[in-house]
Design a protein around this motif. Sequence first.
Motif, short mmCIF file in Angstrom:
data_model
loop_
_atom_site.label_atom_id
_atom_site.label_comp_id
_atom_site.label_asym_id
_atom_site.label_seq_id
_atom_site.Cartn_x
_atom_site.Cartn_y
_atom_site.Cartn_z
N SER A 15 -7.20 2.37 -5.02
CA SER A 15 -6.78 1.32 -5.95
C SER A 15 -7.90 0.95 -6.94
O SER A 15 -9.06 0.84 -6.55
CB SER A 15 -6.40 0.09 -5.12
N THR A 37 3.90 6.65 -8.61
CA THR A 37 4.51 6.70 -7.28
C THR A 37 4.22 5.44 -6.47
O THR A 37 4.97 5.09 -5.57
CB THR A 37 4.06 7.95 -6.50
N ARG A 42 6.06 0.33 -3.79
CA ARG A 42 6.16 -1.13 -3.96
C ARG A 42 7.63 -1.55 -4.02
O ARG A 42 8.02 -2.59 -3.48
CB ARG A 42 5.44 -1.55 -5.24
N SER A 105 4.58 2.06 3.53
CA SER A 105 4.30 3.43 3.06
C SER A 105 3.75 4.32 4.18
O SER A 105 3.69 5.54 4.03
CB SER A 105 3.34 3.41 1.88
N ARG A 111 8.32 7.92 3.51
CA ARG A 111 7.61 8.94 2.71
C ARG A 111 8.52 10.13 2.41
O ARG A 111 8.51 10.66 1.30
CB ARG A 111 6.34 9.41 3.42
N ARG A 134 -1.39 8.73 -4.17
CA ARG A 134 -2.40 8.88 -3.12
C ARG A 134 -2.37 10.27 -2.49
O ARG A 134 -3.38 10.76 -2.00
CB ARG A 134 -2.15 7.86 -1.98
N ASP A 135 -1.16 10.90 -2.47
CA ASP A 135 -0.98 12.16 -1.75
C ASP A 135 -0.28 13.19 -2.64
O ASP A 135 0.38 14.08 -2.14
CB ASP A 135 -0.12 11.92 -0.50
N ARG A 161 -9.70 -5.12 -10.98
CA ARG A 161 -8.47 -5.72 -10.45
C ARG A 161 -8.46 -7.24 -10.64
O ARG A 161 -7.46 -7.81 -11.03
CB ARG A 161 -8.35 -5.43 -8.95
N ARG A 180 -6.63 -2.33 2.13
CA ARG A 180 -5.49 -1.46 1.79
C ARG A 180 -5.94 0.01 1.74
O ARG A 180 -5.26 0.90 2.25
CB ARG A 180 -4.88 -1.91 0.46
N ASP A 184 -4.40 2.99 3.98
CA ASP A 184 -3.81 4.17 3.33
C ASP A 184 -4.53 5.46 3.73
O ASP A 184 -3.91 6.53 3.79
CB ASP A 184 -3.85 4.01 1.80
N ARG A 187 -3.77 6.35 7.90
CA ARG A 187 -2.43 6.57 8.47
C ARG A 187 -2.25 8.07 8.76
O ARG A 187 -2.91 8.91 8.14
CB ARG A 187 -1.35 6.08 7.49
N1 CDP Z 1 1.55 8.44 -3.48
C1 CDP Z 1 1.43 7.20 -2.99
C2 CDP Z 1 1.29 6.09 -3.86
C3 CDP Z 1 1.18 4.82 -3.33
N2 CDP Z 1 1.23 4.66 -1.99
C4 CDP Z 1 1.25 3.33 -1.37
O1 CDP Z 1 1.61 2.36 -2.33
C5 CDP Z 1 0.62 1.34 -2.43
C6 CDP Z 1 0.61 0.78 -3.84
O2 CDP Z 1 0.15 1.79 -4.72
P1 CDP Z 1 -0.30 1.44 -6.20
O3 CDP Z 1 -0.68 2.72 -6.83
O4 CDP Z 1 0.75 0.63 -6.88
O5 CDP Z 1 -1.54 0.51 -5.96
P2 CDP Z 1 -2.65 0.07 -6.99
O6 CDP Z 1 -3.65 1.17 -6.97
O7 CDP Z 1 -1.99 -0.05 -8.33
O8 CDP Z 1 -3.16 -1.20 -6.47
C7 CDP Z 1 -0.65 1.99 -1.90
O9 CDP Z 1 -1.57 1.04 -1.40
C8 CDP Z 1 -0.10 2.91 -0.81
O10 CDP Z 1 0.12 2.21 0.40
C9 CDP Z 1 1.31 5.74 -1.15
O11 CDP Z 1 1.32 5.59 0.07
N3 CDP Z 1 1.42 7.00 -1.67
#
Ligand code: CDP
Length: 226
Positions: A15, A37, A42, A105, A111, A134-135, A161, A180, A184, A187
């Motif tokens: 993040s 994503t 969210r 998530s 997922r 993230r993935d 942020r 967070r 993430d 897991r």
């Molecule tokens: N490809 C992804 C994208 C987000 N996420 C989840 O979604 C949450 C929110 O993602 P976000 O990109 O909106 O968060 P920020 O970086 O904007 O705070 C993350 O903290 C993960 O738990 C995920 O698991 N896999």
Amino acid sequence: MESAPPVVVAIDGPSGTGKSSTSKAVAAQLALSYLDTGAQYRAITWWMVSNGIDLEDPSAIAAVAGKPEIVSGTDPGNPTITVDGMDVAGPIRTQEVTAKVSAVSAVQEVRTRITELQRALAGSAERGIVVEGRDIGTTVLPDADLKVFLTASPEARAARRSGELKGSDVHSTREALLKRDAADSSRTASPLAKAADAVEVDTTELTLAQVIECVVTLVQEKQAGK
Ligand SMILES: Nc1ccn([C@@H]2O[C@H](COP(=O)(O)OP(=O)(O)O)[C@@H](O)[C@H]2O)c(=O)n1
Ligand SMILES: Nc1ncnc2c1ncn2[C@@H]1O[C@H](COP(=O)(O)OP(=O)(O)O)[C@@H](O)[C@H]1O
């Protein structure tokens, strides 16, 4: 002239590293589609909170993971997100959803469902797409043409942020953000991780414009076959 084959770009990282702002700008400059994503995770979290699902219970989350219909608009100039036809772009950014999204998530059924949506959107983008999360490089689009992993120091990320969230202090923002990231990354289902073939860009000392330029250049090099 023959049109260029679609290019698929995966941008991952924790993040506040600049994924959304960079991905949107790169997609706009190169006339590609764009997918956030995190907004999808969210959105499903917002639906679960709104419907009183017990988020302490992964089996309760798994049981309803297929229920909400989540639709993402992929225009980088106007990204949209709806749940069952309702615009949730605002409600998915509340602190409550931010605090609860990692629990949702982490559930495999969630997922699997969201990954299907992501692959379908990536596969149908005519000119190509920038997908951030993230993935994406590790699991969703392991064959992406370009993978970028953005990083930045926790201090820089927290400052960015808290600059966005009025009335929040840097210290508590930093703690929430690190909590967070830890959830993430630890897991079992598709954790936040850098793909072995991703280009890592540390954005701590870079301006947003520099990061955008760097990624645009990487995409153009790929398109030129370098
Ligand atoms: N490809 C992804 C994208 C987000 N996420 C989840 O979604 C949450 C929110 O993602 P976000 O990109 O909106 O968060 P920020 O970086 O904007 O705070 C993350 O903290 C993960 O738990 C995920 O698991 N896999
Ligand atoms: N390199 C940078 N330098 C300074 N601020 C940045 C940089 N990259 C992004 N930002 C700002 O930091 C905030 C978080 O960026 P964002 O793109 O939402 O990150 P992420 O999607 O990784 O969480 C935004 O306000 C954005 O404008």
